[in-house]
Design a protein around this motif. Structure first.
Motif, PDB file in Angstrom:
ATOM      1  N   THR A   6      -4.363   9.180  -4.550  1.00 22.32           N
ATOM      2  CA  THR A   6      -5.215   8.281  -4.252  1.00 22.32           C
ATOM      3  C   THR A   6      -4.950   7.102  -3.508  1.00 22.32           C
ATOM      4  OG1 THR A   6      -5.641   7.372  -6.641  1.00 22.32           O
ATOM      5  CG2 THR A   6      -7.150   9.120  -6.297  1.00 22.32           C
ATOM      6  N   ILE A   7      -5.248   5.938  -3.060  1.00 22.82           N
ATOM      7  CA  ILE A   7      -4.689   4.543  -2.846  1.00 22.82           C
ATOM      8  C   ILE A   7      -4.727   4.184  -3.382  1.00 22.82           C
ATOM      9  CG2 ILE A   7      -5.073   2.613  -1.568  1.00 22.82           C
ATOM     10  CD1 ILE A   7      -6.221   4.578   0.663  1.00 22.82           C
ATOM     11  N   SER A   8      -3.751   3.410  -3.754  1.00 21.83           N
ATOM     12  CA  SER A   8      -3.189   2.850  -5.054  1.00 21.83           C
ATOM     13  C   SER A   8      -2.530   1.343  -4.633  1.00 21.83           C
ATOM     14  CB  SER A   8      -2.405   3.241  -5.735  1.00 21.83           C
ATOM     15  OG  SER A   8      -1.301   3.513  -4.917  1.00 21.83           O
ATOM     16  N   PRO A   9      -3.039   0.179  -4.925  1.00 23.70           N
ATOM     17  CA  PRO A   9      -2.633  -1.256  -5.341  1.00 23.70           C
ATOM     18  C   PRO A   9      -1.217  -1.480  -4.854  1.00 23.70           C
ATOM     19  CG  PRO A   9      -3.059  -1.425  -7.157  1.00 23.70           C
ATOM     20  CD  PRO A   9      -3.686   0.719  -7.161  1.00 23.70           C
ATOM     21  N   SER A  10      -0.316  -0.627  -5.541  1.00 22.33           N
ATOM     22  CA  SER A  10       1.089  -0.611  -4.484  1.00 22.33           C
ATOM     23  C   SER A  10       1.298  -0.463  -3.491  1.00 22.33           C
ATOM     24  CB  SER A  10       2.028  -0.354  -5.851  1.00 22.33           C
ATOM     25  OG  SER A  10       1.559   1.875  -6.108  1.00 22.33           O
ATOM     26  N   ALA A 129      -8.650  10.254   4.794  1.00 14.93           N
ATOM     27  CA  ALA A 129      -8.602  10.864   3.690  1.00 14.93           C
ATOM     28  C   ALA A 129      -9.585  10.237   1.313  1.00 14.93           C
ATOM     29  CB  ALA A 129      -6.977  10.547   3.228  1.00 14.93           C
ATOM     30  N   TRP A 130      -9.496   8.552   2.590  1.00 15.09           N
ATOM     31  CA  TRP A 130     -10.711   8.053   1.212  1.00 15.09           C
ATOM     32  C   TRP A 130     -12.063   8.278   1.224  1.00 15.09           C
ATOM     33  CZ3 TRP A 130     -13.476   3.364   1.573  1.00 15.09           C
ATOM     34  CH2 TRP A 130     -13.972   3.204   0.118  1.00 15.09           C
ATOM     35  N   ARG A 131     -12.433   8.404   2.915  1.00 14.46           N
ATOM     36  CA  ARG A 131     -13.771   8.276   3.198  1.00 14.46           C
ATOM     37  C   ARG A 131     -14.037   9.564   3.445  1.00 14.46           C
ATOM     38  NH1 ARG A 131     -15.814   4.077   5.126  1.00 14.46           N
ATOM     39  NH2 ARG A 131     -14.561   2.711   5.606  1.00 14.46           N
TER      40      ARG A 131
END
Length: 153
Positions: A6-10, A129-131
């Motif tokens: 997943t997409i992370s803040p870092s 990927a997120w969508r």
């Protein structure tokens, strides 16, 4: 098959810093107000080619920066996931330069353009990927209907 990370803040912060550096490099590279003496057709055509590519490249980078800022706002709790999905769409990529126009540009400009396009493609893959997490596949809908049919039928 493993599930994508997943997409992370870092990740977003690192990409944001990279985007700012690349955007600044593009701004400096295309700041060419005194580089061309428009005395003949070739110089005029080269100036038009550079102007077109400057617009494409800076637009590409600003779209990437805007997407990253939306992601940062989401992770900071400033916008909801719904708002991010609704307003945080990444526009389609800018069209590629005409090969004849590309040939008029200095190699370092061509390299910068290629790096900005590769960066944008990277952001596009993350966005896609997120969508994909939110899209219902027809097979999933059919399985859900079958399960509901068995449960209530």
């Amino acid at each position: 098959m493993s599930e994508p990370a997943t997409i992370s803040p870092s990740i977003i912060e690192t990409l944001y810093e990279d985007a700012l550096l690349l955007a600044d490099e593009a701004r400096a590279a295309f700041d060419f107000s005194d580089r061309f003496e428009v005395t003949d057709i070739d110089a005029s055509n080269a100036r038009v080619a550079m102007s077109c590519e400057a617009l494409r490249t800076t637009t590409r980078m600003m779209h990437a920066v805007a997407w990253l800022l939306n992601q940062k706002a989401y992770f900071a709790g400033e916008i909801t996931e719904f708002q991010l999905r609704h307003h945080g769409r990444l526009p389609p990529p800018q069209p590629e330069a005409d090969p004849e126009q590309r040939a008029m540009m200095a190699p370092y400009i061509v390299d910068l353009v290629d790096r900005s396009a590769a960066f944008y493609a990277r952001i596009q893959r993350l966005d896609r990927a997120w969508r994909d997490r939110f899209e219902l596949r027809p097979a999933a809908v059919h399985r859900l209907r079958e399960r509901l049919g068995y449960a209530f039928g």
